[in-house]
Scaffold this active site. Structure first.
Site, PDB file in Angstrom:
ATOM      1  N   SER A  94      -8.491  11.752 -48.683  1.00  0.00           N
ATOM      2  CA  SER A  94      -9.714  10.943 -48.675  1.00  0.00           C
ATOM      3  C   SER A  94      -9.519   9.774 -49.632  1.00  0.00           C
ATOM      4  O   SER A  94      -8.835   9.896 -50.651  1.00  0.00           O
ATOM      5  CB  SER A  94     -10.887  11.809 -49.126  1.00  0.00           C
ATOM      6  OG  SER A  94     -11.882  11.022 -49.742  1.00  0.00           O
ATOM      7  N   HIS A 137     -19.143  34.818 -30.948  1.00  0.00           N
ATOM      8  CA  HIS A 137     -20.194  33.976 -31.556  1.00  0.00           C
ATOM      9  C   HIS A 137     -19.777  33.461 -32.927  1.00  0.00           C
ATOM     10  O   HIS A 137     -20.628  33.184 -33.774  1.00  0.00           O
ATOM     11  CB  HIS A 137     -21.526  34.744 -31.693  1.00  0.00           C
ATOM     12  CG  HIS A 137     -21.906  35.516 -30.473  1.00  0.00           C
ATOM     13  ND1 HIS A 137     -22.684  34.982 -29.469  1.00  0.00           N
ATOM     14  CD2 HIS A 137     -21.583  36.774 -30.077  1.00  0.00           C
ATOM     15  CE1 HIS A 137     -22.844  35.887 -28.516  1.00  0.00           C
ATOM     16  NE2 HIS A 137     -22.176  36.977 -28.852  1.00  0.00           N
ATOM     17  N   LYS A 162      -9.360  16.191 -51.527  1.00  0.00           N
ATOM     18  CA  LYS A 162      -9.434  16.479 -50.087  1.00  0.00           C
ATOM     19  C   LYS A 162      -8.092  16.501 -49.364  1.00  0.00           C
ATOM     20  O   LYS A 162      -7.190  15.726 -49.645  1.00  0.00           O
ATOM     21  CB  LYS A 162     -10.316  15.429 -49.406  1.00  0.00           C
ATOM     22  CG  LYS A 162     -11.781  15.530 -49.778  1.00  0.00           C
ATOM     23  CD  LYS A 162     -12.464  16.664 -49.053  1.00  0.00           C
ATOM     24  CE  LYS A 162     -12.624  16.278 -47.648  1.00  0.00           C
ATOM     25  NZ  LYS A 162     -13.818  16.660 -46.998  1.00  0.00           N
ATOM     26  N   ASN A 183      -7.541  16.755 -45.298  1.00  0.00           N
ATOM     27  CA  ASN A 183      -8.319  16.861 -44.055  1.00  0.00           C
ATOM     28  C   ASN A 183      -7.441  17.116 -42.831  1.00  0.00           C
ATOM     29  O   ASN A 183      -6.353  16.547 -42.715  1.00  0.00           O
ATOM     30  CB  ASN A 183      -9.122  15.573 -43.844  1.00  0.00           C
ATOM     31  CG  ASN A 183     -10.171  15.378 -44.923  1.00  0.00           C
ATOM     32  OD1 ASN A 183     -10.740  16.348 -45.419  1.00  0.00           O
ATOM     33  ND2 ASN A 183     -10.393  14.136 -45.300  1.00  0.00           N
ATOM     34  N   GLU A 222      -8.522  17.197 -35.482  1.00  0.00           N
ATOM     35  CA  GLU A 222      -9.782  16.549 -35.092  1.00  0.00           C
ATOM     36  C   GLU A 222      -9.552  15.484 -34.024  1.00  0.00           C
ATOM     37  O   GLU A 222     -10.305  15.379 -33.052  1.00  0.00           O
ATOM     38  CB  GLU A 222     -10.447  15.918 -36.324  1.00  0.00           C
ATOM     39  CG  GLU A 222     -10.980  16.957 -37.297  1.00  0.00           C
ATOM     40  CD  GLU A 222     -11.419  16.360 -38.623  1.00  0.00           C
ATOM     41  OE1 GLU A 222     -12.282  16.953 -39.270  1.00  0.00           O
ATOM     42  OE2 GLU A 222     -10.893  15.310 -39.028  1.00  0.00           O
ATOM     43  N   LYS A 232      -4.603   3.625 -11.928  1.00  0.00           N
ATOM     44  CA  LYS A 232      -3.445   3.576 -12.835  1.00  0.00           C
ATOM     45  C   LYS A 232      -3.771   3.807 -14.292  1.00  0.00           C
ATOM     46  O   LYS A 232      -3.147   4.631 -14.960  1.00  0.00           O
ATOM     47  CB  LYS A 232      -2.699   2.263 -12.649  1.00  0.00           C
ATOM     48  CG  LYS A 232      -1.912   2.316 -11.402  1.00  0.00           C
ATOM     49  CD  LYS A 232      -1.326   1.042 -10.975  1.00  0.00           C
ATOM     50  CE  LYS A 232      -1.154   1.166  -9.486  1.00  0.00           C
ATOM     51  NZ  LYS A 232      -2.453   1.228  -8.754  1.00  0.00           N
ATOM     52  N   TYR A 251      -6.643   1.927   2.433  1.00  0.00           N
ATOM     53  CA  TYR A 251      -6.557   1.365   1.086  1.00  0.00           C
ATOM     54  C   TYR A 251      -7.736   0.449   0.782  1.00  0.00           C
ATOM     55  O   TYR A 251      -8.192  -0.320   1.625  1.00  0.00           O
ATOM     56  CB  TYR A 251      -5.243   0.568   0.917  1.00  0.00           C
ATOM     57  CG  TYR A 251      -5.128  -0.074  -0.449  1.00  0.00           C
ATOM     58  CD1 TYR A 251      -4.642   0.632  -1.544  1.00  0.00           C
ATOM     59  CD2 TYR A 251      -5.555  -1.393  -0.665  1.00  0.00           C
ATOM     60  CE1 TYR A 251      -4.571   0.067  -2.800  1.00  0.00           C
ATOM     61  CE2 TYR A 251      -5.487  -1.970  -1.925  1.00  0.00           C
ATOM     62  CZ  TYR A 251      -4.994  -1.239  -2.988  1.00  0.00           C
ATOM     63  OH  TYR A 251      -4.935  -1.806  -4.232  1.00  0.00           O
ATOM     64  N   GLN A 259      -6.871   0.496  -7.277  1.00  0.00           N
ATOM     65  CA  GLN A 259      -5.999  -0.008  -8.340  1.00  0.00           C
ATOM     66  C   GLN A 259      -6.405   0.580  -9.699  1.00  0.00           C
ATOM     67  O   GLN A 259      -5.609   0.641 -10.626  1.00  0.00           O
ATOM     68  CB  GLN A 259      -6.074  -1.538  -8.378  1.00  0.00           C
ATOM     69  CG  GLN A 259      -5.214  -2.181  -9.439  1.00  0.00           C
ATOM     70  CD  GLN A 259      -5.081  -3.675  -9.246  1.00  0.00           C
ATOM     71  OE1 GLN A 259      -4.335  -4.128  -8.382  1.00  0.00           O
ATOM     72  NE2 GLN A 259      -5.817  -4.453 -10.021  1.00  0.00           N
ATOM     73  N   ASN A 279       0.821  -1.226   0.000  1.00  0.00           N
ATOM     74  CA  ASN A 279       0.000   0.000   0.000  1.00  0.00           C
ATOM     75  C   ASN A 279       0.848   1.266   0.000  1.00  0.00           C
ATOM     76  O   ASN A 279       0.564   2.204  -0.736  1.00  0.00           O
ATOM     77  CB  ASN A 279      -0.966  -0.004   1.189  1.00  0.00           C
ATOM     78  CG  ASN A 279      -1.950  -1.161   1.100  1.00  0.00           C
ATOM     79  OD1 ASN A 279      -1.994  -1.848   0.079  1.00  0.00           O
ATOM     80  ND2 ASN A 279      -2.721  -1.382   2.148  1.00  0.00           N
TER      81      ASN A 279
HETATM   82  N1  ARG Z   1      -1.806  -3.543  -7.425  1.00  0.00           N
HETATM   83  C1  ARG Z   1      -2.247  -2.890  -6.237  1.00  0.00           C
HETATM   84  C2  ARG Z   1      -2.760  -1.485  -6.578  1.00  0.00           C
HETATM   85  O1  ARG Z   1      -2.347  -0.965  -7.538  1.00  0.00           O
HETATM   86  C3  ARG Z   1      -1.102  -2.776  -5.277  1.00  0.00           C
HETATM   87  C4  ARG Z   1      -1.555  -2.619  -3.863  1.00  0.00           C
HETATM   88  C5  ARG Z   1      -2.094  -3.894  -3.379  1.00  0.00           C
HETATM   89  N2  ARG Z   1      -2.463  -3.830  -1.996  1.00  0.00           N
HETATM   90  C6  ARG Z   1      -3.365  -4.660  -1.469  1.00  0.00           C
HETATM   91  N3  ARG Z   1      -3.629  -4.467  -0.226  1.00  0.00           N
HETATM   92  N4  ARG Z   1      -3.952  -5.591  -2.160  1.00  0.00           N
HETATM   93  O2  ARG Z   1      -3.592  -0.923  -5.890  1.00  0.00           O
END
Ligand code: ARG
Length: 460
Positions: free
Chosen positions: A276, A155, A282, A284, A289, A324, A316, A321, A109
């Protein structure tokens, strides 16, 4: 290899195992994870929590693991639970007993909180150098176009004449704030969480100050519960990135509009356009975009992570998780967008004549006509009315204001004389807006100087 098998007598379900594994994406953190572990092992050795020989063996092996991953000799095992488990298991398989001592006083953690903070700081630095490059490009363009007249819009209707430098410097301000926002976010990210353990810190005499110093953090986190369960630095980071995308998307939309046949203010380089499959003529503006499209994706990550964190009890929870992919995906998207945008912007060609002609149409000098009347003593509301009547007359005659004869304009108001024409010339309309922050050459020179000072302070 599992790090927590002792308490279990049964096996985890195959789908559940794949479901909770994060290695597919957190493998991105291998460098941060190993660096964190090296510092941690040094500290454990220094504090006598593990022997110096064990610390040395751990550090040497971790350095080797890092090198092997980098060289491609060691493949990250996609069946591992996460990057932390993978590195620790690899260490143990290489050096045995000593490797098993690394996790003393530490939890995944605080480990993952550390890795994420290291990653976010690094990405902030990358994004900031891209932003500086973009700011430099804006400044260069501004410097060469302080006299390039174009219409300013409200506008999306022609409003008043401005200069290209003025328009580009508006974006300079936006991206300058984006830069400063990221720097500010970096300050709050720059806190070292190791020593927080799973949630309640630890009884081992860890030297947190040593870890802070070794890992290049400004301060140590002040509450172990908060340190392992706080992801607001991630939210703030994605929020800063959302703002960058919002700004990019606005400029992209303008580039798209400016490059249409109807406007024809710019041409986008072949390097940043596509054709195109059916229409041979064309060209583009796909890059512009796509940047707009990807803005939605970054906003999605922001809403996703905010919703994920909502109502989470301390400390935690595995929900976290999910932080990420939101962070990784948006950082990758913003980096790629900035890269492409900067190249596209630097290679733009400006059709200066068309810009000026466009500003000459649309009665963009009607405010200046009213202002001339004010100088002659009329109240602004009255002047507005008279100038409006002039516009109506010019529309009927299908001419510009300055193309109406003195005789014609005198019919609208006796107050007019021939000094009126000079006052409403397009150059004059820009020239007289000389207040700080305005589009006149003088005001822009000041703005350019300020921008230069800002950038030079950054490179010190
Ligand atoms: N892969 C976990 C995350 O990104 C790591 C931490 C895991 N901790 C746990 N108590 N299971 O959150």
């Amino acid at each position: 290899m599992k790090l927590w098998g002792g308490r279990f007598s049964g096996e985890i379900d195959e789908h559940a195992n794949a479901f909770h594994s994060s290695i597919g994406f957190d493998k991105k953190l291998y460098k941060h994870d190993i660096k964190g572990s090296i510092a941690y092992a040094q500290m454990l050795g220094k504090q006598g929590i593990i022997s110096n020989e064990d610390a040395k063996a751990i550090i040497k092996s971790l350095e080797q693991i890092l090198e092997d991953i980098e060289k491609g000799v060691l493949k990250i095992d996609e069946t591992a639970e996460d990057i932390h488990t993978f590195v620790e298991a690899e260490l143990i398989s290489r050096i045995g007993e000593a490797g098993k001592r690394l996790h003393t006083g530490r939890s995944r953690n605080d480990q993952v909180a550390l890795d994420m903070r290291m990653y976010v700081k690094e990405e902030i630095d990358n994004l900031c150098s891209q932003l500086v490059q973009l700011l430099r490009a804006f400044l260069d363009t501004a410097k060469s176009h302080t006299s390039t007249i174009m219409p300013g819009f409200t506008h999306l209707q022609k409003a008043q004449p401005i200069t290209l430098a003025h328009h580009v410097l508006a974006y300079f301000q936006m991206f300058k704030r984006d830069y400063l926002r990221l720097q500010d976010c970096r300050k709050r990210t720059d806190e070292m969480p190791l020593g927080s353990g799973a949630l309640a810190s630890t009884s081992y005499p860890l030297d947190r100050e040593f870890l802070r110093e070794k890992l290049g953090f400004a301060v140590i986190t002040e509450n172990s519960l908060d340190a392992v369960s706080d992801r607001d630095f991630c939210i703030e980071f994605i929020s800063c990135m959302s703002m960058i995308m919002m700004h990019l998307s606005r400029f992209c939309e303008e580039l798209i509009i400016w490059s249409t046949d109807a406007f024809n203010f710019i041409s986008i380089s072949d390097a940043y356009a596509t054709g195109s499959s059916i229409m041979p003529q064309k060209k583009n503006p796909d890059m512009a975009e796509l940047i707009k499209g990807k803005t939605g994706r970054v906003y999605g990550s922001l809403i996703g992570i905010l919703s994920m964190m909502k109502s989470l009890p301390l400390a935690y929870n595995k929900d976290m998780q999910e932080d990420k992919e939101a962070v990784f995906d948006s950082a990758g998207t913003v980096r790629a967008s900035l890269q492409v945008f900067c190249g596209m912007f630097e290679s733009l060609q400006y059709n200066i004549e068309n810009m000026k002609n466009s500003a000459l149409g649309g009665y963009t000098n009607a405010t200046d006509a009213a202002d001339w009347l004010v100088k002659k003593g009329l109240a602004f509301r009255e002047a507005h009315e008279v100038s409006g009547r002039l516009v109506l007359l010019a529309i009927e005659k299908k001419v510009r204001l300055e193309e109406l004869s003195l005789e014609e304009i005198k019919k609208v108001s006796q107050i007019f004389d021939d000094t009126f024409y000079d006052a409403i010339s397009i150059e004059r309309c820009v020239e007289v807006r000389s207040l700080e922050g305005g589009p006149s050459k003088g005001a822009l020179e000041k703005a350019i100087k300020n921008a230069e000072v800002f950038l030079s302070k950054l490179s010190q």
